[in-house]
Design an enzyme around this catalytic site. Sequence first.
Site, short mmCIF file in Angstrom:
data_model
loop_
_atom_site.label_atom_id
_atom_site.label_comp_id
_atom_site.label_asym_id
_atom_site.label_seq_id
_atom_site.Cartn_x
_atom_site.Cartn_y
_atom_site.Cartn_z
N ASP A 24 16.17 -16.19 47.75
CA ASP A 24 16.52 -17.45 48.41
C ASP A 24 15.41 -17.99 49.30
O ASP A 24 15.57 -19.00 49.97
CB ASP A 24 17.80 -17.25 49.25
CG ASP A 24 17.65 -16.06 50.19
OD1 ASP A 24 17.53 -14.94 49.70
OD2 ASP A 24 17.64 -16.27 51.41
N TYR A 142 21.60 -10.53 60.59
CA TYR A 142 20.29 -10.28 61.22
C TYR A 142 20.40 -10.39 62.73
O TYR A 142 20.92 -11.39 63.25
CB TYR A 142 19.28 -11.33 60.74
CG TYR A 142 18.68 -11.06 59.39
CD1 TYR A 142 19.28 -11.56 58.25
CD2 TYR A 142 17.51 -10.33 59.26
CE1 TYR A 142 18.73 -11.33 56.99
CE2 TYR A 142 16.95 -10.10 58.01
CZ TYR A 142 17.57 -10.60 56.89
OH TYR A 142 17.03 -10.38 55.65
N LYS A 173 24.55 -6.78 54.63
CA LYS A 173 23.14 -6.45 54.51
C LYS A 173 22.54 -6.59 55.90
O LYS A 173 22.76 -7.61 56.58
CB LYS A 173 22.43 -7.41 53.57
CG LYS A 173 20.94 -7.10 53.47
CD LYS A 173 20.13 -8.27 53.03
CE LYS A 173 19.54 -9.02 54.16
NZ LYS A 173 18.58 -10.03 53.72
C1 LIG Z 1 14.87 -15.28 52.67
C2 LIG Z 1 15.70 -14.50 53.61
O1 LIG Z 1 16.54 -14.95 54.40
C3 LIG Z 1 15.65 -13.06 53.48
O2 LIG Z 1 16.40 -12.47 54.51
C4 LIG Z 1 16.28 -12.68 52.14
O3 LIG Z 1 17.51 -13.38 52.00
C5 LIG Z 1 16.60 -11.23 52.10
O4 LIG Z 1 17.72 -10.83 51.91
C6 LIG Z 1 15.55 -10.23 52.31
O5 LIG Z 1 14.31 -10.72 51.83
P1 LIG Z 1 13.04 -9.81 52.12
O6 LIG Z 1 11.89 -10.56 51.48
O7 LIG Z 1 13.30 -8.47 51.48
O8 LIG Z 1 12.94 -9.70 53.60
N1 LIG Z 2 15.08 -16.07 54.00
C1 LIG Z 2 14.47 -15.43 55.12
C2 LIG Z 2 12.98 -15.53 55.03
C3 LIG Z 2 12.36 -14.35 55.54
O1 LIG Z 2 12.91 -13.26 55.56
C4 LIG Z 2 14.95 -16.05 56.41
O2 LIG Z 2 15.52 -17.13 56.38
O3 LIG Z 2 14.78 -15.45 57.44
#
Ligand SMILES: CC(=O)[C@@H](O)[C@H](O)C(=O)COP(=O)(O)O
Ligand SMILES: N[C@@H](CC=O)C(=O)O
Length: 262
Positions: A24, A142, A173
């Site tokens: 995404d 997060y 996650k």
């Molecule tokens: C683009 C994001 O928000 C990321 O958090 C992505 O959705 C995700 O789940 C993890 O991406 P990474 O590149 O492994 O950090």
């Molecule tokens: N899709 C991620 C990009 C980096 O991890 C975010 O929105 O934080």
Amino acid sequence: MVSGHEIRLNRILRKGKMLCIPMDHGISNGPIEGLADPASMIYRCETHGLTSIIINKGILKTLPKPTKIGVLVHFSSSTSLSMSPNRKMLTGTVEEAVRLGADGVSLHINIGGKEEPEMLEQLGMTADQCHKWDMPLLAMMYPRGENIKDPHDPEIVGHVARIGAECGADIVKTLYTGDVDSFAKIVKSTPVPIVIAGGPKTKTDLDILQMTEDAMTAGAKGVTYGRNIFAHKNPEKIVEALASIIFRKESAKEAMKKLEQN
Ligand SMILES: CC(=O)[C@@H](O)[C@H](O)C(=O)COP(=O)(O)O
Ligand SMILES: N[C@@H](CC=O)C(=O)O
């Protein structure tokens, strides 16, 4: 009778475990390394051990052919170009996910900043709609915002993971804390399966493989790695290495040996 929820969940997991590539980033960060052509990346990796992918609806709608693995459609959006990059806005509905043929819905919820309340509301309302449509919900939880000093702090990660579960997510996650014991405690205090995020590309392949082994030892049910897979020099091979740890309980060192042989 098996519910639609169970049917879909079995499409995004394998034996209750997840090896998923979230792609995404195209909205939050643009066509970054490895994401110039998401469809090709999906077809390259889908037969090497993946259970599922997370993609935005515009990618799902334009896939040239159906993928062989589960698809979660992502409905949280913000961009790195914005004055408020942590403010995720809801950009789709669960009914839309059903129409698109998705097997799950994914939301990204940042906890710890001034925009947290509206993301909590998005999560709760979307969970209700997922329940109505028998659609599994993955919540990317997060620790991220002005109040977060250390996003890997086990107390904070444990709280953030619990928020996802208590708001109705089927899978949470979140970030790995960096050690087995503290993450094991988080797994125990979170009443739904936890999978871990990859984050920026690690310095070495062994780093990401070891984090995977440790998280699985702590009780995680898998991984959702974006940049550590699609920006890898050989995405198929790193997926195979990760699958050997997640599904065959191999050690990081054993998986690394095979990776080096290929
Ligand atoms: C683009 C994001 O928000 C990321 O958090 C992505 O959705 C995700 O789940 C993890 O991406 P990474 O590149 O492994 O950090
Ligand atoms: N899709 C991620 C990009 C980096 O991890 C975010 O929105 O934080």
